[in-house]
Design a protein around this motif. Structure first.
Motif, short mmCIF file in Angstrom:
data_model
loop_
_atom_site.label_atom_id
_atom_site.label_comp_id
_atom_site.label_asym_id
_atom_site.label_seq_id
_atom_site.Cartn_x
_atom_site.Cartn_y
_atom_site.Cartn_z
N VAL A 177 0.81 -1.14 -0.05
CA VAL A 177 0.12 0.17 0.09
C VAL A 177 0.93 1.28 -0.07
N GLU A 178 1.81 1.15 0.81
CA GLU A 178 2.82 2.35 0.87
C GLU A 178 3.49 2.60 -0.38
N MET A 179 3.91 1.53 -1.07
CA MET A 179 4.75 1.61 -2.32
C MET A 179 3.66 2.47 -3.32
N SER A 180 2.46 1.75 -3.52
CA SER A 180 1.35 2.25 -4.40
C SER A 180 1.08 3.83 -4.30
N LYS A 181 1.00 4.31 -2.97
CA LYS A 181 1.13 5.29 -2.73
C LYS A 181 1.98 6.38 -3.23
N ARG A 182 3.26 5.85 -2.97
CA ARG A 182 4.50 6.72 -3.31
C ARG A 182 4.82 6.74 -4.70
N HIS A 183 4.20 5.67 -5.47
CA HIS A 183 4.71 5.70 -7.10
C HIS A 183 3.74 5.79 -7.71
N ASP A 184 2.42 5.95 -7.44
CA ASP A 184 1.27 6.12 -8.42
C ASP A 184 1.24 7.23 -9.24
N CYS A 185 1.65 8.57 -8.51
CA CYS A 185 1.64 9.67 -9.39
C CYS A 185 2.87 9.54 -10.45
N GLN A 186 3.86 8.98 -10.02
CA GLN A 186 5.02 8.91 -11.12
C GLN A 186 4.92 7.93 -12.22
N ILE A 187 4.16 6.71 -11.82
CA ILE A 187 3.78 5.92 -12.72
C ILE A 187 2.59 6.50 -13.85
N THR A 188 1.77 7.27 -13.20
CA THR A 188 0.63 7.67 -14.02
C THR A 188 1.27 8.56 -15.10
N GLU A 213 3.47 7.04 -17.72
CA GLU A 213 2.49 6.30 -18.66
C GLU A 213 1.81 6.94 -19.52
N THR A 214 1.46 8.03 -18.96
CA THR A 214 0.58 9.22 -20.07
C THR A 214 1.69 9.78 -21.15
N LYS A 215 2.75 10.07 -20.61
CA LYS A 215 3.73 10.53 -21.53
C LYS A 215 4.27 9.49 -22.28
N LEU A 216 4.38 8.59 -22.05
CA LEU A 216 4.80 7.10 -22.99
C LEU A 216 3.67 6.85 -23.96
N GLN A 217 2.52 6.90 -23.38
CA GLN A 217 1.45 6.66 -24.59
C GLN A 217 1.46 7.96 -25.47
N GLU A 218 1.58 9.12 -25.22
CA GLU A 218 1.59 10.29 -25.90
C GLU A 218 2.86 10.07 -27.28
N GLY A 219 3.97 9.74 -26.71
CA GLY A 219 4.86 9.43 -27.51
C GLY A 219 4.64 8.53 -28.41
N ILE A 220 4.08 7.51 -28.04
CA ILE A 220 3.72 6.30 -29.03
C ILE A 220 2.70 6.81 -30.23
N GLN A 274 10.62 5.82 -25.86
CA GLN A 274 11.76 5.00 -25.20
C GLN A 274 12.19 5.39 -23.77
N GLY A 275 12.46 6.79 -23.73
CA GLY A 275 12.81 7.42 -22.26
C GLY A 275 11.76 7.07 -21.22
N TYR A 276 10.42 7.24 -21.58
CA TYR A 276 9.45 7.07 -20.51
C TYR A 276 9.31 5.47 -20.32
N LEU A 277 9.64 4.60 -21.32
CA LEU A 277 9.66 3.37 -21.00
C LEU A 277 10.30 2.95 -20.04
N ASP A 278 11.81 3.27 -20.25
CA ASP A 278 12.84 3.03 -19.42
C ASP A 278 12.48 3.59 -17.98
N GLU A 279 11.75 4.70 -17.97
CA GLU A 279 11.58 5.13 -16.57
C GLU A 279 10.30 4.19 -15.94
N LEU A 280 9.62 3.67 -16.76
CA LEU A 280 8.42 2.72 -16.19
C LEU A 280 9.41 1.52 -15.67
N GLU A 281 10.31 0.90 -16.52
CA GLU A 281 10.86 -0.25 -16.13
C GLU A 281 11.73 -0.08 -14.84
N LYS A 282 12.43 0.99 -14.65
CA LYS A 282 13.11 1.63 -13.50
C LYS A 282 12.10 1.36 -12.08
#
Length: 357
Positions: free
Chosen positions: A293-304, A307-314, A323-331
């Motif tokens: 739960v703690e991890m979800s709260k901490r990373h939800d904003c970053q992930i969202t 992922e939004t920027k990645l989809q826009e790039g695609i 690719q840059g945002y994909l690397d960030e998601l993988e991290k």
């Protein structure tokens, strides 16, 4: 000759997940034909490598498919038939998700005579021929080391099933080769079948353990049968302990609590000893949930945002940005508590980016 063999071997098999072969012969002009059950659908290979098809299936769906494949192969083994060319291209999936294993042309009856051919041939990735005096059949990307050495047994089919599971869950080829045709066989033998595959990102740890055991280079270390492989996967789907996975204490506690929350809570109050043991399990499980739960709260904003920027790039074909945002998601996904849904999405995004090439 291959068609005749397929009919002869197909006559032995009667499994709902194995395509039925009816007859073989020649037309009036001498053209050979093979009459078999009609299956309308696409190959598993097509699903794996086409994101718009792949996104219709979850990881658990792919596990269920491979369970059906293993069940069909176990039935063949019980009737002394080794398939020798199990691969996603030889599996048809209909619109309802029902699958059938196909192509018995390279199959062999244990103890039966091998039908050898002169020279070497390749069709649809499948090889048939003699290399340095050794008769080889099969598709190199799915060959166990002993099959590349001309000595396939039932466990070579188990190995191929493990490779199919890996490719289904990752969307990536298990092996890549520098050579083509029968040069791949030489490459396999020189490396003793060893490969450096891309990794297990996005695959649940118990399933990773199942795959590793199925694709062990040493047949003696693999599952003894397709049935054992199938049953381990079914245990995973049923939420049971997978015997070949080494669970941490917290993993075991979490699984126990998730499957039997009331039982664990009740038993923890019966006696002081049971209270201690199950209290420990319960506490570890609750701590694990708390961390998620703690991890979800901490990373939800970053992930969202990523992922939004990645989809826009695609969408706008800005591939470097994507690719840059994909690397960030993988991290973010490298965190051991990352959700399976995120890992699966990463695989889908990667496939879209790679497809543009």
């Amino acid at each position: 000759e291959r068609f005749k063999r397929e009919v002869m071997i197909g006559a032995r098999l009667d499994h709902p997940n194995m395509v039925k072969v009816y007859d073989a012969g020649r037309f009036g002009d001498g053209t050979p034909f093979l009459a078999m059950e009609e299956v309308r659908g696409v190959t598993l290979e097509h699903i794996i490598h086409h994101p718009h098809e792949r996104e219709n299936y979850s990881h658990r769906d792919f596990v269920r498919m491979v369970i059906k494949m293993a069940d069909a192969i176990e039935d063949a083994h019980a009737k002394s038939v080794i398939h020798r060319d199990i691969k996603p291209a030889n599996v048809m999936v209909d619109k309802n998700g029902f699958l059938r294993v196909m192509d018995l042309g390279l199959a062999k009856i244990v103890g039966g005579e091998e039908v050898r051919v002169s020279g070497c041939s390749e069709q649809g990735g499948s090889l048939v021929g003699t290399v340095d005096g050794t008769f080889i059949v099969g598709t190199p990307g799915y060959m166990a080391p002993e099959q590349a050495d001309g000595q396939p047994g039932n466990q070579a089919d188990v190995y191929a099933l493990g490779v199919c599971l890996y490719e289904s869950l990752t969307g990536r080829p298990f092996r890549t080769f520098k050579n083509s045709g029968f040069g791949k066989i030489k490459e396999l033998l020189e490396n003793n079948g060893l490969v450096k595959f891309p990794g297990f990102l996005g695959i649940d740890p118990p399933v990773q353990s199942i795959i590793r055991k199925a694709i062990d280079m040493d047949p003696a270390q693999r599952y003894k049968s397709a049935a054992q492989f199938r049953d381990s996967l079914q245990d995973y789907l049923d939420g049971k302990i997978v015997a070949d996975h080494h669970y941490s204490l917290s993993e075991r506690a979490n699984r126990l609590y998730v499957r039997h929350p009331r039982a664990v809570t009740g038993l923890s109050t019966t006696t002081s000893s049971l209270a201690f043991v199950f209290g420990l399990y319960l506490r570890l499980a609750q701590e694990r949930v708390g961390r998620l739960v703690e991890m979800s709260k901490r990373h939800d904003c970053q992930i969202t945002l990523a992922e939004t920027k990645l989809q826009e790039g695609i969408d706008h074909k800005r591939w470097t940005e994507a690719q840059g945002y994909l690397d960030e998601l993988e991290k973010l996904a490298r965190d051991k508590h990352a959700h399976e849904e995120l890992l699966f999405k990463i695989g889908q995004y990667r496939a879209k980016i790679e497809k543009r090439n």
